[in-house]
Design an enzyme around this catalytic site. Structure first.
Site, short mmCIF file in Angstrom:
data_model
loop_
_atom_site.label_atom_id
_atom_site.label_comp_id
_atom_site.label_asym_id
_atom_site.label_seq_id
_atom_site.Cartn_x
_atom_site.Cartn_y
_atom_site.Cartn_z
N ASP A 1 7.19 44.02 -21.89
CA ASP A 1 7.55 45.42 -21.67
C ASP A 1 6.63 45.99 -20.59
O ASP A 1 5.40 45.80 -20.66
CB ASP A 1 7.39 46.23 -22.96
CG ASP A 1 7.92 47.66 -22.80
OD1 ASP A 1 9.10 47.89 -23.12
OD2 ASP A 1 7.13 48.52 -22.33
N ASN B 1 9.26 56.51 -13.69
CA ASN B 1 10.54 57.15 -13.38
C ASN B 1 10.38 58.66 -13.25
O ASN B 1 10.94 59.29 -12.33
CB ASN B 1 11.58 56.83 -14.46
CG ASN B 1 12.24 55.48 -14.25
OD1 ASN B 1 12.31 54.99 -13.13
ND2 ASN B 1 12.71 54.88 -15.34
N GLU C 1 13.24 48.36 -19.55
CA GLU C 1 12.09 47.71 -18.92
C GLU C 1 11.60 46.51 -19.74
O GLU C 1 10.49 46.00 -19.51
CB GLU C 1 10.94 48.71 -18.76
CG GLU C 1 10.30 49.21 -20.06
CD GLU C 1 11.01 50.42 -20.65
OE1 GLU C 1 10.34 51.16 -21.38
OE2 GLU C 1 12.22 50.61 -20.38
#
Length: 366
Positions: A227, A235, A270
């Site tokens: 991860d 973002n 992700e």
């Protein structure tokens, strides 16, 4: 020609010259002319001397070449309208050279004589015929180096063969194009377009197979869950274009690292999942540490501010000795290890054990 009215004192014809016949009286009356017999052969052929002058050409060869019967005798075979090859490379030249070489050097390695060769011929109407030529030497005659050259019109057969080969080539191309289209479709269905890794659907299809193979062979099987740390912040602060670039960079790094070693899948968002057939927990943990270190040295430039973004990953590792009963449980155990890595401060590797097995996690732990 030998006719029934032949006069033995007349000038010898080509047959008597060829065979050295001194015609006795009992052969004065011949019921059927030999030339007519030869003309009835369905296969076209020439008889030529050592200078390739045509001594005889039967009716079949005249029809093939489109030349009136009786107009070929006395002509040079090389003077006809052959469309291919220099004279010295034509089969009758090669056959004569071979025959002479064998006579002077019987222990030498002979060149094949009598093998059919294809030549292109142009008729007077400018149409072309593909002819199959076979050359055979006749020995023991009064005239040296005499050869029989048989000719088969292969135009229709070769045209049909060429058409079939073209058809087969088009079928092969069509199959290759269909295979390529299927492969492209398979990639669209099974590959993640952004990272180049396999997608979740592919993992669903392959996971059971990997588990079954491991069970059948009693072989190790490990699973890793990756991860990207603080990806939501990337973002939010730099925009989704930068987030996509981070995903691409991490995906590329993982694909290079696990090439020919494991199978890597983008699990979602992700998260990445890696399956490692034939690797036990210790080996998988060692690999995970190397991957974590490699990713921590990646530098991704923001698409909006050109700032350098440092990327790290948290990794959970488990193998099938942890007690999982199927591939789904194995992935779930690796995911719990990933939660523990997040809880432990991120940018670290956690392997499955009693502490992870008994822990309770919330989604906010990510």
């Amino acid at each position: 020609m030998i006719r029934s009215t032949v006069d033995p004192s007349a000038k010898p014809n080509w047959l008597s010259k060829l065979f050295g016949w001194a015609l006795p009286k009992r052969f004065v009356a011949v019921p059927v002319e030999l030339g007519e017999v030869l003309d009835r052969f369905p296969e076209g052929f020439f008889i030529v001397d050592g200078r390739f002058n045509i001594l005889f050409a039967n009716e079949a060869i005249c029809n093939i070449l489109g030349i009136p019967h009786g107009h070929l005798e006395g002509q040079s075979l090389d003077s006809l309208k052959w469309c291919s090859s220099m004279p010295r490379n034509r089969p009758w030249h090669e056959a004569l050279r071979t025959a002479r070489s064998q006579r002077h050097n019987p222990e030498g390695v002979p060149i094949a004589v009598g093998d059919e060769q294809l030549m292109l011929y142009e008729r007077s109407d400018q149409s072309r015929r593909l002819l199959a030529i076979t050359v055979r030497e006749i020995t023991g005659l009064s005239i040296p180096d005499v050869m029989v050259i048989s000719v088969r019109d292969a135009t229709v057969v070769e045209t049909y063969r060429a058409e079939m080969e073209d058809l087969l080539a088009r079928v092969r191309r069509s199959r290759e194009e269909a295979h390529q289209s299927n492969e492209e479709l398979r990639q669209l269905v099974t590959q993640d377009a952004l990272t180049g890794c396999c997608n979740r659907r592919s993992l669903d299809e392959r996971g059971d197979i990997l588990w079954q193979n491991s069970t059948t062979d009693a072989a190790p099987l490990s699973c890793m869950m990756f991860d990207i740390d603080h990806f939501k912040s990337v973002n939010d602060e730099y925009g989704h274009a930068t987030g996509d670039e981070v995903l691409r960079c991490v995906g590329t790094s993982l694909r290079h690292t696990f090439e020919n070693v494991g199978e890597i899948y983008r699990y979602g968002g992700e998260e990445f999942c890696v399956m490692l057939p034939a690797y036990d927990l210790n080996a998988a943990r060692s690999i995970a540490e190397k991957v974590r270190s490699t990713v921590s040295h990646l530098s991704v430039h923001s698409a909006t501010t050109n700032e350098v973004i440092q990327v790290t990953v948290s990794i959970g590792v488990v193998d099938r000795d942890s007690g999982a009963k199927n591939i789904g449980e194995l992935i779930h155990q690796a995911d719990k290890c990933l939660y523990m890595a997040k809880r432990n401060g991120r940018n670290c590797v956690v392997t499955y054990g009693p502490e992870v097995a008994s822990a309770r996690f919330r989604s906010s732990d990510r």
